[in-house]
Write an enzyme that holds these catalytic residues in place. Structure first.
Site, PDB file in Angstrom:
ATOM      1  N   CYS A 190    -105.952 -52.968  -2.916  1.00 46.94           N
ATOM      2  CA  CYS A 190    -107.216 -53.592  -2.545  1.00 46.94           C
ATOM      3  C   CYS A 190    -107.322 -54.898  -3.310  1.00 46.94           C
ATOM      4  O   CYS A 190    -106.314 -55.490  -3.677  1.00 46.94           O
ATOM      5  CB  CYS A 190    -108.392 -52.656  -2.837  1.00 46.94           C
ATOM      6  SG  CYS A 190    -108.501 -52.125  -4.551  1.00 46.94           S
ATOM      7  N   HIS A 230     -93.712 -44.697 -43.829  1.00 48.55           N
ATOM      8  CA  HIS A 230     -92.441 -44.046 -44.159  1.00 48.55           C
ATOM      9  C   HIS A 230     -92.717 -42.570 -44.416  1.00 48.55           C
ATOM     10  O   HIS A 230     -93.300 -42.200 -45.442  1.00 48.55           O
ATOM     11  CB  HIS A 230     -91.813 -44.702 -45.395  1.00 48.55           C
ATOM     12  CG  HIS A 230     -90.386 -44.315 -45.630  1.00 48.55           C
ATOM     13  ND1 HIS A 230     -90.021 -43.083 -46.121  1.00 48.55           N
ATOM     14  CD2 HIS A 230     -89.233 -45.002 -45.445  1.00 48.55           C
ATOM     15  CE1 HIS A 230     -88.705 -43.020 -46.229  1.00 48.55           C
ATOM     16  NE2 HIS A 230     -88.199 -44.184 -45.823  1.00 48.55           N
TER      17      HIS A 230
END
Length: 603
Positions: free
Chosen positions: A26, A526
């Protein structure tokens, strides 16, 4: 915008072209019908640069892009066989509730016509303005030619719907067109106008006026698609290509004139009369309700059920009272986006809200709604309230629409007629009130989070206990050689993005992740100490390098208990590796923390 790259990424994350049953678009959305929803990665698609959001509604997987959706649609067609090989009519075998399937059918049939409907509607409105102003008269050939251009779409609407319905139901387009042509054939129209008794082999035929109608041809093509497949299955190969159309025409044209035509016309008129009766009871309340609910209906795709009613009103009565109220909703959400632009201190949000508001002025509200107001919640509510106020004025004024088209600045001429001044006042009130309410009520501005602590905030990627970096056994981290930060002793094995940004690093072993935030802070997470030795064991990455993430998106999962059993220290450093560019890095004072809590402030 790189349309080719955007199309390729969407196609990849949608599950590939083999997962696409059908695709239409559309004004702002790619509307996918998927064979297997589980193969589509909604989150990955939403994170693609150029995608506003993803909406699942009416059995469709809708990717909202904005004004550039035609270019992306063409690229998908160019690089794949989706447009040629997509299986039209998948709704027969698809799963889902009846309402969702009906919404999908209606949207698929009407979506391709929206652009030309808007253009023809604007021209029709402009001609009405010209005649009322005395610039043109209906007797002039100039007017006749231009009116033919404006009205032909609506007059021959059954023909256009025959094409789109045939694509949706998987029927022969040319047979469908022929059936539609029979409904508005001059001889049939003359029979209807003459008022003479009409019958087909002694069966009475109630002739109707089928020009500009919607439901009859859709019903006819739907039934024809089954008849056609039946014939193609049982008629011999050597003659089925011309015998099948013959049978379809001989059966479907009379059947449509006798059954589907009157049924469709009466049904359409009945639904329209029921809705319009609300305006007779209280036009103010009707206008307010339609305007307030319209954008909510659009979000869920339910508004497609009202589109045929609007078209039927215009075809039968030459005007419609529903569509003007929907314009208040469009201008209200546009005003809310403008309010956000004026209020926010966040440069990125300000730019997004400004561009979305400009697009909304021209009737395309998806970027404003999905990209700004709905995401911030309060501006969306302000827009709904403002729409109700403007809709009440429009309803009170008995404003009308004389043609179809997305409500916006350019389509204002389609609302020219009785109640036009009230219409202008209504959309103006919706727009201005929404700006004011949004500015006064406010919202959770992304910039406010930084203001609270005088700097940029980084949120905890883990749930657990907060520690100092000096408590980490790895001297590289405890010495702050990699940068300043904090550590967490995790209670759960889930790592989330501490801020919005880009995943700059995903270590091959899955034990460490880097994030570059939108303001260029570089964050390293980490997981544990010396866990690189596990070579990826017990770590399960959920993000990839280069991926755009939002705060709270899952980066990785890990088996916390397994790491402990194998004797690894699970204290997890969270380090700002470019902390030298900041005046200070302040850690939270909390001892226990979860991902919703801020853990570091960068001054």
């Amino acid at each position: 915008m790189d349309f080719q790259s955007l199309a390729k990424q969407i196609l990849t994350h949608i599950g590939g072209e083999t997962n696409v049953a059908s695709l239409v678009h559309c004004a702002t959305r790619l509307r996918f019908k998927l064979k297997d929803r589980s193969k589509a990665d909604k989150e990955a698609i939403e994170n693609i640069d150029g995608v506003v959001t993803v909406v699942e509604s009416g059995g469709q997987f809708q990717v909202v892009i904005g004004n550039h959706v035609p270019e992306v649609y063409k690229e998908i067609g160019r690089m794949s066989g989706v447009l040629e090989n997509a299986q039209a009519g998948g709704s027969r075998d698809e799963k889902g509730n009846l309402a969702g399937r009906l919404v999908d059918i209606i949207s698929s049939i009407f979506t391709p016509l929206l652009g030309v409907m808007a253009g023809a509607g604007i021209l029709k409105g402009l001609l009405l303005i010209c005649t009322n102003a005395g610039w043109l008269t209906a007797e002039e050939t100039t007017y006749t030619i231009l009116y033919a251009a404006a009205d032909s779409l609506f007059y021959f609407l059954p023909l256009l719907l025959a094409v789109t319905a045939a694509k949706k139901f998987g029927a022969n387009m040319f047979v469908a067109l022929t059936i539609a042509g029979a409904l508005i054939y001059p001889s049939i129209i003359e029979l209807k106008n003459s008022g003479a008794d009409t019958e087909f082999f002694a069966i009475p035929v109630v002739l109707m006026n089928y020009t500009s109608t919607v439901i009859p041809i859709i019903l006819a093509v739907f039934v024809m698609s089954y008849l056609e497949k039946f014939c193609m299955r049982f008629i011999h190969e050597s003659v089925k290509n011309f015998i099948t159309p013959l049978i379809c025409l001989v059966i479907m044209v009379p059947l449509t004139l006798i059954v589907f035509g009157p049924l469709g016309v009466y049904t359409g008129n009945g639904i329209a009369a029921a809705i319009l009766s609300i305006f007779d009871i209280s036009p103010i309340l009707a206008g307010a309700l339609i305007a307030a609910l319209w954008q909510i209906l659009v979000i869920f795709g339910i508004h497609w059920g009202i589109v045929p009613v609007i078209l039927n009103n215009i075809a039968v009565h030459g005007k419609d009272y529903i569509k003007p109220a929907t314009a208040a909703a469009v201008f209200a959400q546009t005003g809310a986006a403008f309010g956000v632009m004026l209020k926010t201190k966040n440069k990125k949000l300000k730019a997004l809200a400004g561009s979305a508001a400009i697009t909304g002025i021209f009737g395309i509200t998806e970027p404003a709604v999905y990209g700004v107001t709905l995401r911030l919640k309060k501006p969306f509510v302000c827009g709904v309230i403002s729409a109700a106020a403007g809709g009440a004025i429009i309803g009170y004024s008995h404003s009308i629409a004389i043609a179809s088209g997305a409500p916006g600045l350019l389509t204002i001429p389609i609302f020219y007629g009785p109640g036009f001044p009230g219409f202008i006042i209504g959309i103006s009130v919706s727009f201005i009130l929404s700006i004011v309410l949004t500015y006064i009520v406010g919202f959770d501005d992304p910039a406010d989070e930084k203001k609270q602590h005088g700097g940029e905030q980084i949120y905890s990627p883990l749930q657990g206990e907060v520690l100092l970096l000096t408590e980490v056994s790895d001297t590289v981290f405890s010495s702050e050689a990699l940068g300043k930060g904090v550590a967490v002793l995790p209670a759960k094995g889930i790592v989330t993005a501490p801020a919005a940004g880009v995943v700059s690093t995903v270590f091959p072993t899955g034990h460490a992740y880097g994030i570059t935030t939108e303001s260029k802070a570089e964050i390293l997470i980490h997981i544990g100490v010396d866990t690189v030795k596990l070579e990826g064991k017990h770590f399960y990455p959920k993000a990839v390098q280069g991926q755009t993430v939002k705060r709270g998106d899952i980066l990785a999962e890990f088996d916390l208990e397994a790491l402990k059993r194998e004797g690894f220290d699970v204290k997890t450093p969270i380090v700002v590796t470019n902390s030298d560019r900041y005046g200070d890095v302040i850690r939270t004072g909390q001892k226990r923390i979860k991902p919703d809590d801020w853990i570091i402030t960068l001054m």
